[in-house]
Write a protein that holds these residues in place. Structure first.
Motif, PDB file in Angstrom:
ATOM      1  N   VAL A   1     -15.399   6.915   7.575  1.00 54.95           N
ATOM      2  CA  VAL A   1     -15.754   6.603   8.963  1.00 54.95           C
ATOM      3  C   VAL A   1     -15.801   5.087   9.149  1.00 54.95           C
ATOM      4  CG1 VAL A   1     -17.620   6.678  10.673  1.00 54.95           C
ATOM      5  CG2 VAL A   1     -16.952   8.764   9.465  1.00 54.95           C
ATOM      6  N   GLU A   2     -16.465   4.398   8.220  1.00 59.66           N
ATOM      7  CA  GLU A   2     -16.572   2.936   8.307  1.00 59.66           C
ATOM      8  C   GLU A   2     -15.208   2.271   8.227  1.00 59.66           C
ATOM      9  OE1 GLU A   2     -19.212   1.082   9.115  1.00 59.66           O
ATOM     10  OE2 GLU A   2     -20.241   2.988   9.397  1.00 59.66           O
ATOM     11  N   ALA A   3     -14.276   2.887   7.491  1.00 57.70           N
ATOM     12  CA  ALA A   3     -12.928   2.340   7.356  1.00 57.70           C
ATOM     13  C   ALA A   3     -12.048   2.665   8.552  1.00 57.70           C
ATOM     14  CB  ALA A   3     -12.291   2.846   6.068  1.00 57.70           C
ATOM     15  N   GLY A   4     -12.571   3.452   9.500  1.00 60.94           N
ATOM     16  CA  GLY A   4     -11.822   3.763  10.718  1.00 60.94           C
ATOM     17  C   GLY A   4     -10.958   5.002  10.638  1.00 60.94           C
ATOM     18  N   LYS A   5     -11.082   5.770   9.573  1.00 55.25           N
ATOM     19  CA  LYS A   5     -10.224   6.947   9.401  1.00 55.25           C
ATOM     20  C   LYS A   5     -10.313   7.939  10.556  1.00 55.25           C
ATOM     21  CE  LYS A   5      -9.094  10.563   6.076  1.00 55.25           C
ATOM     22  NZ  LYS A   5      -9.345  11.082   4.724  1.00 55.25           N
ATOM     23  N   TYR A   6     -11.477   8.032  11.194  1.00 56.24           N
ATOM     24  CA  TYR A   6     -11.680   9.017  12.255  1.00 56.24           C
ATOM     25  C   TYR A   6     -11.776   8.390  13.639  1.00 56.24           C
ATOM     26  CZ  TYR A   6     -12.496  12.024   8.267  1.00 56.24           C
ATOM     27  OH  TYR A   6     -12.348  12.703   7.098  1.00 56.24           O
ATOM     28  N   ASP A   7     -11.354   7.149  13.771  1.00 57.29           N
ATOM     29  CA  ASP A   7     -11.439   6.477  15.069  1.00 57.29           C
ATOM     30  C   ASP A   7     -10.603   7.166  16.151  1.00 57.29           C
ATOM     31  OD1 ASP A   7     -13.120   4.676  13.904  1.00 57.29           O
ATOM     32  OD2 ASP A   7     -11.753   2.952  14.061  1.00 57.29           O
ATOM     33  N   ASN A   8      -9.510   7.759  15.773  1.00 56.88           N
ATOM     34  CA  ASN A   8      -8.629   8.436  16.737  1.00 56.88           C
ATOM     35  C   ASN A   8      -8.477   9.909  16.377  1.00 56.88           C
ATOM     36  OD1 ASN A   8      -7.934   6.135  18.389  1.00 56.88           O
ATOM     37  ND2 ASN A   8      -6.888   5.396  16.560  1.00 56.88           N
ATOM     38  N   TYR A   9      -9.551  10.530  15.977  1.00 61.61           N
ATOM     39  CA  TYR A   9      -9.536  11.919  15.559  1.00 61.61           C
ATOM     40  C   TYR A   9      -9.433  12.788  16.774  1.00 61.61           C
ATOM     41  CZ  TYR A   9     -10.506  15.878  12.509  1.00 61.61           C
ATOM     42  OH  TYR A   9     -10.406  17.040  11.790  1.00 61.61           O
TER      43      TYR A   9
END
Length: 69
Positions: free
Chosen positions: A61-69
């Motif tokens: 989450v912190e790395a942005g993996k789910y920013d555009n989920y």
């Protein structure tokens, strides 16, 4: 309260129940695979694994993996 927090809080009991079901299912599988298993040890190990995986999800989450989920 923002809409996301409000929505997730409204489903808190459902989320908790799903987590409990995951835990119990894995405890049953452990008992099937190792009938003589120490259930307390199995529960602690399962909790350790779940915490590690939650930590990994948090890092994702912190790395942005789910920013555009």
């Amino acid at each position: 309260m923002n809409p996301v927090t409000k929505e997730l809080e409204s489903r808190r009991k459902e989320i908790a129940k799903e987590l409990e079901l995951l835990f119990k299912a894995n405890m049953k599988i452990t008992d099937w695979d190792i009938p003589e298993a120490d259930d307390r040890l199995a529960a602690k190990e399962l909790l350790r694994i779940l915490r590690e995986e939650i930590d990994q999800l948090e890092a994702d989450v912190e790395a942005g993996k789910y920013d555009n989920y």
